[in-house]
Write a protein that holds these residues in place. Sequence first.
Motif: not given
Length: 215
Positions: A7-19
């Motif tokens: 997964l692109p890093s920007y999506l991983i960053t957004r996921y962790h922010g949501w979690k």
Amino acid sequence: MPTVKPLPSYLITRYHGWKATTYADNEPWYRNLADNGQNPRAMVISCCDSRVHVTSIFGAEQGEFFIHRNIANLVPPFNPDGEHHGTSAAIEYAVNALKVAHIIVLGHSNCGGVAGCNDMCSGHAPELAEKTSFIGRWIEILRPGYERVKDIENEDDRRRALEKEAVKVSLENLAGFPFVADALEKGKLSLHGLWTDIGEGGLEHYTPEHGFKQV
């Protein structure tokens, strides 16, 4: 499968922010949804267009809407031929399993799928008329709507009218599903047609008596 990448890093960053925020603040609600299943009041059939954000328009939370998206928010005619029918399967599940009380068809302005139908039906997109075009075969569903607006001379006005015909054709086809017709007759289901103007943020609702009117 070498073509599948992380997964692109920007999506991983957004996921962790949501979690860490939205999920953490509402964890009991998410666990309740997971444990007790979904019980949506309405099904929404909308376009795949990334600019159409159904949950934002209605301020909906997880679990409120059963959402199905496809090109040009179309519902095909009832046709149990044993082939693959993703939209029909979603409708069957919404009505027979989830027992939704409402089905909403949501069209929108500047719809690429509707523009493609206009071009194909007017003979300006022969590539879509080919049997090998998945898009062309899908938007063929809208041809009855095109026939109703094809005499509108102004191109922009015709496309706008055809966007609303996409909603009307889908509502007409929905009523042809026996289990939908049965739920309508018993008063357990209602159908609704909407069209949204992306740029203006407007929302119109359809009735057979008055056509499309601003909400």
